[in-house]
Design a protein around this motif. Sequence first.
Motif, short mmCIF file in Angstrom:
data_model
loop_
_atom_site.label_atom_id
_atom_site.label_comp_id
_atom_site.label_asym_id
_atom_site.label_seq_id
_atom_site.Cartn_x
_atom_site.Cartn_y
_atom_site.Cartn_z
N SER A 123 3.47 -8.04 -3.45
CA SER A 123 3.28 -6.88 -3.97
C SER A 123 3.12 -7.05 -5.61
O SER A 123 2.58 -6.16 -6.02
CB SER A 123 4.71 -6.22 -3.91
N GLY B 16 7.22 -10.72 1.21
CA GLY B 16 6.68 -9.23 1.02
C GLY B 16 6.96 -8.79 -0.40
O GLY B 16 5.92 -8.37 -1.19
N TRP C 97 7.27 -5.79 0.64
CA TRP C 97 6.04 -5.22 -0.19
C TRP C 97 6.46 -3.91 -0.83
O TRP C 97 6.05 -3.67 -2.13
CB TRP C 97 4.83 -5.38 0.62
N ILE D 57 7.92 -8.00 6.22
CA ILE D 57 7.06 -8.20 5.19
C ILE D 57 6.76 -7.04 4.38
O ILE D 57 6.72 -6.91 3.30
CB ILE D 57 5.83 -9.04 5.66
N LEU D 58 6.18 -6.04 5.31
CA LEU D 58 5.90 -4.78 4.79
C LEU D 58 6.98 -4.02 3.93
O LEU D 58 6.77 -3.55 2.96
CB LEU D 58 5.32 -3.89 5.92
#
Length: 309
Positions: free
Chosen positions: A218, A214, A20, A16-17
Amino acid sequence: MLTTIFNTLMPVFSVILLGWAAGRRGIIPLAHCRSLTSFIMTFSLPALLFKFTAQVEPQVLMNREILVSFTVGLMVIYIITFLFYRFILKHNKKIGGLASLTSSFPNFAFIGLPILMGLYGEESLIPVIISTLVGSLLLVPLTLIFLEDEDKGEGSKLMATGKKVVETFLNPVLLAPLVGIAVSFSGVRMPQGIYSSMALIGDPAPGLSLFAMGVTMSGYRIVISREVVLMVFIKSILSPLVMFFITMAMGIQGILAREIVILGALPTATIAPMFSMKYGLYNMESSNATVVGTIFSVATLGGLITLYS
């Protein structure tokens, strides 16, 4: 203990990061992410769900404990939230329905699937599939009824609602496992090549969906309001408590009880902000509750994994 939490949650939230970061840096524009999400929801995830349900024994899919747990649990959370929004916060039923969907529908497919498979293996697909079907068959049509235009006549309103419910059933994410269940109950033995084809396109679905989530996150500006906190509290704290008491009341024990409670603690499914965006209502609150809840779930899910370890 920490190793278990790290090994279970790190793969999920690191992807997910990564998504993002790709979105923030413009490597994957939001416009492209919509295409990726469309691919996942139309082809990849349905292929994965079909492949599994078609090969599972019928009695496994008709698990009464899972069916009853999520039918009761999801409806209890939905109704509590709806009544609170209507009679305490004085919102109309459209916003009440959107808030209830945001507070009650966990992200079974995108987050629940990789977490449970990491903890308990491929058999965890069974509660994920059943809970997804229950949520889709109960909460989505109910929310659509509330979202219908109140100014329409009863006949046209009923027809519009019926049309949307039919469209919901034709959604590939819901239709694919239903077809798979039909194949399972029919006893038809399909060629292995079909399942291999489904695996090629379906197995990447969990990772792709987390990455796409992600990228989507963002694009949101986080604004924490009273109602965002309320929805995150209901989804992350109250919901797993309700599922825990249901498993206790039904005498469900062992790994299945843990899976049910963990699934109840998952953050909101992306279908809630999608509905808010489509109908132009409560979009900021629903989107922020989804983002904040997903971030907060690192703590709640980590706590549950620690408790159950």
